[in-house]
Motif scaffolding. Structure first.
Motif, mmCIF file in Angstrom:
data_model
loop_
_atom_site.group_PDB
_atom_site.id
_atom_site.type_symbol
_atom_site.label_atom_id
_atom_site.label_comp_id
_atom_site.label_asym_id
_atom_site.label_seq_id
_atom_site.Cartn_x
_atom_site.Cartn_y
_atom_site.Cartn_z
ATOM 1 N N SER A 128 5.439 72.021 -7.205
ATOM 2 C CA SER A 128 3.637 72.214 -7.129
ATOM 3 C C SER A 128 3.676 74.283 -7.130
ATOM 4 N N LYS A 129 5.024 74.286 -7.699
ATOM 5 C CA LYS A 129 4.759 75.853 -8.765
ATOM 6 C C LYS A 129 4.349 75.793 -10.130
ATOM 7 N N GLU A 130 4.451 74.613 -11.110
ATOM 8 C CA GLU A 130 3.768 74.323 -12.224
ATOM 9 C C GLU A 130 2.433 73.558 -12.082
ATOM 10 N N ILE A 131 2.196 73.450 -10.678
ATOM 11 C CA ILE A 131 0.762 72.489 -10.743
ATOM 12 C C ILE A 131 -0.386 73.264 -10.901
ATOM 13 N N SER A 132 -0.847 73.959 -9.983
ATOM 14 C CA SER A 132 -2.192 74.966 -10.189
ATOM 15 C C SER A 132 -2.746 75.715 -11.858
ATOM 16 N N ARG A 133 -1.488 76.760 -12.201
ATOM 17 C CA ARG A 133 -1.240 77.130 -13.780
ATOM 18 C C ARG A 133 -1.453 75.851 -15.012
ATOM 19 N N TYR A 134 -1.226 75.209 -14.037
ATOM 20 C CA TYR A 134 -1.018 73.752 -15.564
ATOM 21 C C TYR A 134 -2.223 73.604 -15.773
ATOM 22 N N MET A 135 -2.407 73.413 -14.444
ATOM 23 C CA MET A 135 -4.264 72.431 -14.204
ATOM 24 C C MET A 135 -5.167 73.161 -15.144
ATOM 25 N N ARG A 136 -5.085 74.798 -14.500
ATOM 26 C CA ARG A 136 -5.896 75.596 -14.929
ATOM 27 C C ARG A 136 -5.715 75.377 -16.712
ATOM 28 N N PHE A 137 -4.714 75.580 -16.897
ATOM 29 C CA PHE A 137 -3.875 75.613 -18.913
ATOM 30 C C PHE A 137 -4.931 74.161 -19.577
ATOM 31 N N GLU A 181 -13.513 82.955 -18.106
ATOM 32 C CA GLU A 181 -14.393 83.167 -17.034
ATOM 33 C C GLU A 181 -14.416 81.470 -16.394
ATOM 34 N N THR A 182 -14.910 80.239 -16.825
ATOM 35 C CA THR A 182 -14.671 78.986 -16.631
ATOM 36 C C THR A 182 -13.094 78.153 -15.696
ATOM 37 N N CYS A 183 -12.465 78.411 -16.795
ATOM 38 C CA CYS A 183 -11.144 78.239 -16.292
ATOM 39 C C CYS A 183 -10.750 79.381 -15.811
ATOM 40 N N GLY A 184 -10.809 80.259 -15.000
ATOM 41 C CA GLY A 184 -10.268 81.125 -14.203
ATOM 42 C C GLY A 184 -9.131 81.407 -14.066
ATOM 43 N N PHE A 185 -8.975 81.892 -15.073
ATOM 44 C CA PHE A 185 -8.196 83.163 -16.028
ATOM 45 C C PHE A 185 -8.988 85.101 -15.356
ATOM 46 N N TYR A 186 -7.082 85.235 -15.188
ATOM 47 C CA TYR A 186 -7.558 86.415 -14.484
ATOM 48 C C TYR A 186 -7.759 87.710 -15.804
ATOM 49 N N ASP A 187 -7.594 87.420 -16.984
ATOM 50 C CA ASP A 187 -7.601 88.046 -18.237
ATOM 51 C C ASP A 187 -6.987 87.346 -19.341
ATOM 52 N N GLN A 188 -7.718 88.285 -20.504
ATOM 53 C CA GLN A 188 -7.687 87.463 -21.554
ATOM 54 C C GLN A 188 -6.274 87.867 -21.835
ATOM 55 N N ASP A 239 -0.398 82.426 -21.079
ATOM 56 C CA ASP A 239 -0.552 81.251 -20.707
ATOM 57 C C ASP A 239 -0.285 79.905 -22.625
ATOM 58 N N PHE A 240 -0.938 80.343 -23.091
ATOM 59 C CA PHE A 240 -0.901 79.864 -24.657
ATOM 60 C C PHE A 240 0.278 79.695 -25.391
ATOM 61 N N LYS A 241 1.061 81.501 -25.035
ATOM 62 C CA LYS A 241 2.692 80.777 -25.439
ATOM 63 C C LYS A 241 3.695 80.743 -24.393
ATOM 64 N N HIS A 242 3.321 80.109 -23.682
ATOM 65 C CA HIS A 242 4.138 79.571 -22.059
ATOM 66 C C HIS A 242 4.101 78.419 -22.872
ATOM 67 N N TYR A 243 3.177 77.665 -22.668
ATOM 68 C CA TYR A 243 2.637 76.114 -23.103
ATOM 69 C C TYR A 243 3.506 75.709 -24.259
ATOM 70 N N LEU A 244 2.794 76.119 -25.149
ATOM 71 C CA LEU A 244 2.394 75.980 -27.028
ATOM 72 C C LEU A 244 3.044 76.684 -27.766
ATOM 73 N N ASN A 245 3.737 78.179 -27.245
ATOM 74 C CA ASN A 245 4.192 79.446 -28.146
ATOM 75 C C ASN A 245 3.893 79.433 -29.425
ATOM 76 N N LEU A 246 2.200 79.436 -29.535
ATOM 77 C CA LEU A 246 1.433 79.594 -30.010
ATOM 78 C C LEU A 246 0.149 80.718 -29.070
ATOM 79 N N SER A 247 -0.544 81.349 -30.222
ATOM 80 C CA SER A 247 -1.338 82.377 -29.060
ATOM 81 C C SER A 247 -3.098 80.946 -29.816
ATOM 82 N N PRO A 248 -3.789 81.993 -28.617
ATOM 83 C CA PRO A 248 -5.302 81.189 -28.697
ATOM 84 C C PRO A 248 -5.512 80.611 -29.843
ATOM 85 N N SER A 249 -5.523 81.791 -30.544
ATOM 86 C CA SER A 249 -6.440 81.937 -31.917
ATOM 87 C C SER A 249 -5.856 80.314 -33.216
ATOM 88 N N LYS A 250 -4.557 80.969 -33.004
ATOM 89 C CA LYS A 250 -3.733 80.097 -34.208
ATOM 90 C C LYS A 250 -3.638 78.292 -33.554
#
Length: 270
Positions: A200-209, A233-240, A246-257
């Motif tokens: 349950s702690k992971e699900i909201s963050r996971y679904m947003r990502f 804006e579309t996916c509900g992130f607070y800011d950049q 979250d990209f680094k948490h799940y992928l260990n990559l920046s969004p651009s990479k």
């Protein structure tokens, strides 16, 4: 991407009838005379990998070498991992979606990796691999896989249906469903982990990502530019900053990479 001429990899779109079960298939082949090392980005779900030719080697986060010669299931896969595709080898990856793996196998959380026949106490996937190996084209293999899956599909659990329908809104999924269904929060949490493979702690963050990943892939598929502020804006992130974190948490990559990775993968032809 290195070894462009030798390495050929692309996504395969899932027919509308199966979109609730699979996000996509991925095929790769090594046409060279030497092994090629590549990175496979996660689908954040359970994957089933078929290997044709010499044994495929998967490298875990701890750099453990996992050799497979036919079929393996892993998941839920939450981080990118490296694999070694042998000379002349081919790989077909099945990416399950939401609760699909549970609906096939009765579980969503795997510890490590295993052969799918071990989940069913049957050798049907070994038999499937033999039939797939005998086919000449990737499209024939995908069709065979889809037809094979039909008898195993179970109905979606009502609680899972609610969780997926609610998405990543501001209200706690567990609290909301607990109140609606008059169930304890612990019961809802256990069902969520059982059917989706996430706590349950992971699900909201996971679904947003996951929503962000799906939006990016949709834009690329239709040859549209990716506007990161639109994604936020579309996916509900607070800011950049939260998006990058979250990209680094799940992928260990920046969004651009991550975007460059996706742009290097060819789309299917025909």
């Amino acid at each position: 991407m290195k070894n462009n001429e030798a390495y050929h990899g692309y996504r395969i779109t899932v027919p509308a009838e199966f979109e609730e079960l699979f996000s996509h298939f991925y095929f790769a082949e090594n046409k060279s005379d030497a092994p090629i090392i590549q990175t496979l980005l996660p689908a954040f779900q359970t994957m089933m990998v078929f290997s044709f030719g010499a044994s495929l080697v998967l490298l875990s986060k701890e750099n453990e070498a996992i050799s497979m010669d036919k079929c393996l299931v892993l998941g839920p896969v939450k981080q990118a991992f490296t694999y070694i595709l042998p000379a002349g080898g081919e790989m077909l990856v099945v990416n399950f979606k939401d609760d699909a793996f549970f609906r096939f196998f009765g579980t969503a959380s795997l510890i490590g990796y295993l052969h799918p026949d071990d989940l069913l106490n049957d050798n049907c996937f070994t038999t499937l691999w033999v039939s797939l190996n005998a086919l000449d084209t990737v499209s024939e293999r995908v069709t065979q896989l889809l037809e094979f899956s039909r008898p195993y599909i179970q109905n979606r659990h009502p609680l899972t249906e609610q969780i997926i329908a609610m998405g990543n809104g501001p209200i706690s999924l567990v609290k909301e469903i607990s109140a609606q269904e008059k169930l304890s929060e612990r019961s809802v949490q256990m069902n969520l982990k059982k059917h989706l493979g996430y706590s349950s702690k992971e699900i909201s963050r996971y679904m947003r990502f996951l929503k962000a990943i799906e939006l990016i892939q949709h834009l690329l598929l239709h040859n549209k530019p990716v506007n990161w502020f639109e994604v936020i804006e579309t996916c509900g992130f607070y800011d950049q900053s939260q998006l990058i974190h979250d990209f680094k948490h799940y992928l260990n990559l920046s969004p651009s990479k991550y975007l460059r990775f996706q742009q290097e993968i060819c789309n299917p032809r025909g």
